[in-house]
Motif scaffolding. Sequence first.
Motif, PDB file in Angstrom:
ATOM      1  N   GLU A 197     -10.404  -2.060  -0.174  1.00  0.00           N
ATOM      2  CA  GLU A 197      -8.879  -2.393  -0.149  1.00  0.00           C
ATOM      3  C   GLU A 197      -8.472  -1.290  -0.107  1.00  0.00           C
ATOM      4  O   GLU A 197      -8.306  -0.312  -0.659  1.00  0.00           O
ATOM      5  N   PRO A 198      -7.348  -0.647   0.890  1.00  0.00           N
ATOM      6  CA  PRO A 198      -6.838  -0.177   1.461  1.00  0.00           C
ATOM      7  C   PRO A 198      -5.599   0.765   0.009  1.00  0.00           C
ATOM      8  O   PRO A 198      -4.940  -0.104  -0.290  1.00  0.00           O
ATOM      9  N   GLN A 199      -6.045   1.715  -0.443  1.00  0.00           N
ATOM     10  CA  GLN A 199      -5.254   1.934  -1.369  1.00  0.00           C
ATOM     11  C   GLN A 199      -3.961   3.285  -1.359  1.00  0.00           C
ATOM     12  O   GLN A 199      -2.906   3.276  -1.971  1.00  0.00           O
ATOM     13  N   ARG A 235      -3.024  -4.630   6.249  1.00  0.00           N
ATOM     14  CA  ARG A 235      -4.782  -4.648   6.372  1.00  0.00           C
ATOM     15  C   ARG A 235      -4.336  -4.340   7.734  1.00  0.00           C
ATOM     16  O   ARG A 235      -5.705  -4.646   8.394  1.00  0.00           O
ATOM     17  N   LYS A 236      -3.739  -5.591   8.092  1.00  0.00           N
ATOM     18  CA  LYS A 236      -3.635  -5.869   9.772  1.00  0.00           C
ATOM     19  C   LYS A 236      -4.170  -4.872  10.615  1.00  0.00           C
ATOM     20  O   LYS A 236      -4.548  -4.622  11.279  1.00  0.00           O
ATOM     21  N   ALA A 237      -3.460  -3.401  10.925  1.00  0.00           N
ATOM     22  CA  ALA A 237      -3.336  -2.595  11.617  1.00  0.00           C
ATOM     23  C   ALA A 237      -4.876  -2.341  11.714  1.00  0.00           C
ATOM     24  O   ALA A 237      -5.289  -1.594  12.111  1.00  0.00           O
ATOM     25  N   LEU A 238      -4.891  -1.343   9.990  1.00  0.00           N
ATOM     26  CA  LEU A 238      -5.679  -1.150   9.893  1.00  0.00           C
ATOM     27  C   LEU A 238      -7.768  -1.650  10.703  1.00  0.00           C
ATOM     28  O   LEU A 238      -7.937  -1.282  10.470  1.00  0.00           O
ATOM     29  N   TYR A 239      -7.920  -2.703  10.251  1.00  0.00           N
ATOM     30  CA  TYR A 239      -8.595  -3.708  10.546  1.00  0.00           C
ATOM     31  C   TYR A 239      -8.906  -4.013  12.452  1.00  0.00           C
ATOM     32  O   TYR A 239      -9.714  -4.398  13.087  1.00  0.00           O
ATOM     33  N   THR A 240      -7.436  -3.031  12.826  1.00  0.00           N
ATOM     34  CA  THR A 240      -7.623  -3.247  14.117  1.00  0.00           C
ATOM     35  C   THR A 240      -8.953  -2.116  14.888  1.00  0.00           C
ATOM     36  O   THR A 240      -9.127  -2.202  15.941  1.00  0.00           O
ATOM     37  N   LEU A 275     -10.211   4.052   0.369  1.00  0.00           N
ATOM     38  CA  LEU A 275     -10.948   2.458   0.458  1.00  0.00           C
ATOM     39  C   LEU A 275     -11.004   2.908  -0.956  1.00  0.00           C
ATOM     40  O   LEU A 275     -11.767   3.337  -1.808  1.00  0.00           O
ATOM     41  N   HIS A 276     -10.327   1.256  -1.743  1.00  0.00           N
ATOM     42  CA  HIS A 276     -11.274   1.071  -3.167  1.00  0.00           C
ATOM     43  C   HIS A 276     -12.757   1.176  -2.489  1.00  0.00           C
ATOM     44  O   HIS A 276     -13.209   0.280  -2.200  1.00  0.00           O
ATOM     45  N   VAL A 298       0.495  -1.184  -0.298  1.00  0.00           N
ATOM     46  CA  VAL A 298       0.836   0.218   0.016  1.00  0.00           C
ATOM     47  C   VAL A 298       0.959   1.094   0.417  1.00  0.00           C
ATOM     48  O   VAL A 298       2.238   1.471   0.735  1.00  0.00           O
ATOM     49  N   PRO A 299       1.127   2.211  -0.834  1.00  0.00           N
ATOM     50  CA  PRO A 299       1.723   3.151  -1.607  1.00  0.00           C
ATOM     51  C   PRO A 299       1.150   4.746  -0.341  1.00  0.00           C
ATOM     52  O   PRO A 299      -0.496   4.587   0.275  1.00  0.00           O
TER      53      PRO A 299
END
Length: 202
Positions: A87-89, A50-55, A81-82, A28-29
Amino acid sequence: MAEIVLNVEVREQTGTGSARATRRDGKVPGVLYGGDKAPVAIAVRSNEFRKALYTGKLLGHLVTLKYGEETQPVIAKAVDLHPVTDEPQHFDLYRVDEHQQIKIDVPVHFANQEASPGLKRGGSLAVILHSLNVSCHADQIPEEIVVDLTGREIGDTIRVADLTLPKGVTAAIDGELVVVSIAGAKVETADAEGESAEGGEA
């Protein structure tokens, strides 16, 4: 220090083409801003990000950025996010000192709705502020601002100045601003339904 650690890589190039290539490479840029240093293009592996974001503890929280042996406290302020896949963009990080005084938006949540006589009688919450801009140390950002609705009646208004904030946290906006009020029963809805029924008979 922060609970979340993001292992970053420095991107040599910037721009749309570079960002696409980074995503194709499973990363992810992002961009690191702030402090007395120039912005730096960075990237984090997609699965780790993603793991960090979904916490739920990434956005608006103190995060430890790690680059090799170096670490830096940062605040994650934006994640794109897309629109279809979620999905994180792209993401933005801001350099901070761990004990630096900052201003940041914190979500507002409403507790004890079942203990509000006004809501029990059919009233409804008219929420004006879904988040509150507060001033606090970077390592003391609250998870949420809780508004206690116990005993609240129809017609009650809760303003920023009425909130009980955590120790070391102050509101960074006008104390007279309304956070939420208890609106009356849905009279307008009933009136509208009555008018609709009359129109149908005609």
